[in-house]
Structure formats: C-alpha cells, structure tokens
Design an enzyme around this catalytic site. Sequence first.
Site, mmCIF file in Angstrom:
data_model
loop_
_atom_site.group_PDB
_atom_site.id
_atom_site.type_symbol
_atom_site.label_atom_id
_atom_site.label_comp_id
_atom_site.label_asym_id
_atom_site.label_seq_id
_atom_site.Cartn_x
_atom_site.Cartn_y
_atom_site.Cartn_z
ATOM 1 N N GLY A 111 0.971 -1.189 -0.035
ATOM 2 C CA GLY A 111 -0.060 0.085 -0.038
ATOM 3 C C GLY A 111 0.808 1.321 -0.102
ATOM 4 O O GLY A 111 2.206 1.766 0.431
ATOM 5 N N PHE A 117 3.176 10.114 2.146
ATOM 6 C CA PHE A 117 5.071 10.140 2.293
ATOM 7 C C PHE A 117 5.537 8.830 2.734
ATOM 8 O O PHE A 117 6.269 9.286 4.038
ATOM 9 C CB PHE A 117 5.494 11.438 2.997
ATOM 10 C CG PHE A 117 4.007 12.311 4.516
ATOM 11 C CD1 PHE A 117 4.131 13.436 4.327
ATOM 12 C CD2 PHE A 117 3.758 10.915 5.050
ATOM 13 C CE1 PHE A 117 3.540 13.463 4.966
ATOM 14 C CE2 PHE A 117 3.219 11.807 6.124
ATOM 15 C CZ PHE A 117 3.057 13.456 6.111
ATOM 16 N N LYS A 123 5.830 -0.251 7.260
ATOM 17 C CA LYS A 123 5.494 1.516 7.510
ATOM 18 C C LYS A 123 6.348 2.095 6.613
ATOM 19 O O LYS A 123 7.055 2.561 7.894
ATOM 20 C CB LYS A 123 4.148 1.515 8.024
ATOM 21 C CG LYS A 123 4.055 2.885 7.859
ATOM 22 C CD LYS A 123 2.993 3.762 8.790
ATOM 23 C CE LYS A 123 2.638 4.923 8.352
ATOM 24 N NZ LYS A 123 1.115 5.199 9.005
ATOM 25 N N ASP A 125 -9.969 7.771 13.949
ATOM 26 C CA ASP A 125 -10.813 7.686 12.737
ATOM 27 C C ASP A 125 -11.468 5.877 12.515
ATOM 28 O O ASP A 125 -10.692 5.485 11.971
ATOM 29 C CB ASP A 125 -9.720 7.558 11.398
ATOM 30 C CG ASP A 125 -9.599 7.808 10.170
ATOM 31 O OD1 ASP A 125 -10.722 7.950 10.285
ATOM 32 O OD2 ASP A 125 -8.503 7.606 9.454
#
Length: 499
Positions: free
Chosen positions: A21, A25, A43, A136
Amino acid sequence: MASTTTCTRFTDEYQLFEELGKGAFSVVRRCMKIPTGQEYAAKIINTKKLSARDHQKLEREARICRLLKHPNIVRLHDSISEEGFHYLVFDLVTGGELFEDIVAREYYSEADASHCIQQILESVNHCHLNGIVHRDLKPENLLLASKSKGAAVKLADFGLAIEVQGDQQAWFGFAGTPGYLSPEVLRKDPYGKPVDMWACGVILYILLVGYPPFWDEDQHRLYQQIKAGAYDFPSPEWDTVTPEAKDLINKMLTINPAKRITASEALKHPWICQRSTVASMMHRQETVDCLKKFNARRKLKGAILTTMLATRNFSAAKSLLKKPDGVKESTESSNTTIEDEDVKARKQEIIKVTEQLIEAINNGDFEAYTKICDPGLTAFEPEALGNLVEGMDFHRFYFENALSKSNKPIHTIILNPHVHLVGDDAACIAYIRLTQYMDGSGMPKTMQSEETRVWHRRDGKWQNVHFHRSGSPTVPIKPPCIPNGKENFSGGTSLWQNI
C-alpha cells in the site's frame, strides 16, 4: 516486544519485498526478519519530507501502537529510525478489509454483524482503557488477520489517534472522516472517547443494511444531518432487523456524548453478549448487494485520492483537496481522512492568548502580564518616541503608577485579527485594538491602535516576544495640569494601550 531502535539499521535485520500500500509520504511493504524468517508489514516513512509537527505525530503514533497489545488490534513489533527514513514494523495482516470479505460470503446474517461489531468494540474498549482515542474508525481501517474462515478483525491505522487522561474532554482538533464524524467534533466542542462510539454506530448501521445512516453529496448538508442526529430505519430493509440491534445503534448514535453508550457497556448489550438467542440468523442478501455498491463507491474515491497524492507534491495536493476552510471537498466525503487542527485550532489559540494578555493589562495585573510575556520582550510604540524598548521595566512603570490604581471600567475589542503561523512554535498576529473607557467627566471615550504581536512557544506555553503598536497616543486619565479648569485629552501617554 516492541522497541525503539536507532543503533541497528533496518536493512541489517529485515529483507523487503513487494509493496502492499501507499500513502502521502509513506509506503507499506511486506518484509521478513532475517534471523527468524517471520513475515511482517513495514510502514516506511520518508522523514525528509516531514515537518517538525509531522515528526511529533509520527512519534505519537509509534508510542500509541507500542502501548496497544490486543488480538483485535494490528500489533507494532518494531520502530526503527534511520537517516531519512523511519520504519514501523507491524503484524502482516493478509485477509484484506472486513467489508470486502463480507460481500464475498455466501451467507451473512445479523448474528454475523453482531460478531463483527463485537470484535471492533473489543479493540475500541482496549484503546479506551489505555487512554487512547482512535478518531478514525471506518471500514478502511478494519482488516482481517488472514483469509481463513473466522479470522479475527483487526483495527489498524493509529495515525490520528490521541492520548487522553481518563474521561478527559478537550478540543484536540478537527480530525476524522466526514461520514463518521461525531456531532461534538462538528460543533467544535471538547471531545474524547465517545467520538469512537459514534463511529461504531455508523459502522454497525452499515453492517446491517449496506449503506450509511448519514449521506449527502454536499458536505454541509451531510454535517447538518450528523449534528441533528437525522437518521432513521426505513422500510423494507430495516423491518427484518431485530429491535435489539436498533436499540444498540440508537445508544451509539446519541447526540449527547455524555449519554452515549461506552465500549464496555456496549459489550454487555444483549444483542452482543446474547447473540445466539437475540440476533437474527436470517441471510441478508440485500445488505450484501448494497454493501458491494458501497465498497465500490469508496474504493473509487480512495483510488482518485491516492493517485492525486502520489503524483503531486503532498502539500500542493492537500491544498487542492481542501476548501478554503480546510475541509475536504464533498466528492471525498465518504472515506477521506481529514485533520485540520494545524490551522484553525492553532490560530484560535493565538487569538485567545492575545486576549488574555490584553485582559491582564486592563486588570492592571502585572504578574499575569509577565507570565504571558518573554522577559526580553521588545516593543516599538509611540510612547517610546521611536526607540526600541527591551525588557519589562518600561511596562512595569505604567502598571505600578496607573493601571493598578485605576478603578475605571475598561472594555477592549480586538477587530479583524489575522494570524500567521511561522513554523510549529512561532506565530504573528495583527489586529486593531479598540479600548472603551469613561473619562474624568464621566463621558465615554474610545481609543484605537493598530498592533502586531509576535508569539513564541516554549515548553508548551505561548509567550509574547515582540509587539509593534502604531496610532496617536492619547491619555484616558486626568493629566497633571488642567488649563482653564478643563481637561485636555489631546496629548500625553496612553496608559492602557502602551503595553
């Protein structure tokens, strides 16, 4: 056990594979820990592109993820800093999104929805017990551990998560995804853990019928719906949903956050804890069909956004996606995460501290004034005859000889404040200052000056380091000499507006 490492390079311990994914940035890639052969998801954040504030957010995300250890939360295993890059090593979750899995099932019932939301509530409850608010919650952040039947639901992406003390309610900024925002966030009220429960209510509603409770292509109308709590259970799709399921949704979508059900309370709701006897087992084909359309719509919008962010400078892309008030365009309203506290809340903070400083002046409170001002405060003002004044002595004179001895009522208004944020810890505000007072004969008077103040944040506190005031000096108190028995206010020193 999660750990922060700076002495060992990521490339020494891990081998990188394909991309999973991509963000603005950051990129997520499959990786393997060389000594053990264990696979993870890395990540990778390009820290060269981050501002100081973005660095703080990255540190916050890593700190929060290290804290959370739960079967229904994507686990952080390692946090490694290198020159120009930061690596967060998470569980490798291979089951994809929960909502995509549901539409591929041959059988899906209310009881299945109950099991899904139970796992989500377990993850939220763990967050809240540890003083974390996710902010979120949405379908994109609900993943499955594997493609195996009955795989665990995993809550992901703590990029907007915040740390709170107990049941603390405060304004933490405008952040979240439009369709899942709570009324208190939209009202700009103090908020806390209940915002996650509102989002759970939206998710549960979708799990049961395949479409959201609040929807409008126009974002303003969408927000009006949410603030009013304007949702219903229309026929025929809701006719087959049990009253207990609707009751739980109503408790989650309660406008007043103080009365909204908590995660721990929701886990004890009959529709959750007595699923086998309370929740319907009937297959919900229409829900699956609607959910397919819902998934397709949000995937299309997500792809458009990702393409824009990947092909443009990030800050430029953000400005393209935002309206002037910092809120994303309504075409992205269903699933685009927004975070707006960097602008509005910080500017409001500068206006507020400026008002506090002026209040200290009006009250003749030198102690409060010195707490807000830097000891080396510099100033240009008419009373200093064009000279640069440095330090507090010039101002102390007026506090001790005029302001503290005056008992006349004073009212100050700040007109047209304009705030410029200069980096993360500096700001400049320009405004017109109107001061109303009663003169010696009891007549109302008004003085005006144009002011600019420079603020610097040290140890979390804003301090005034410089100000510049223009305008003709006028005296709001009786001067020492009154020719012809009349008061003269044509000249002298502005005792209220010179500081």
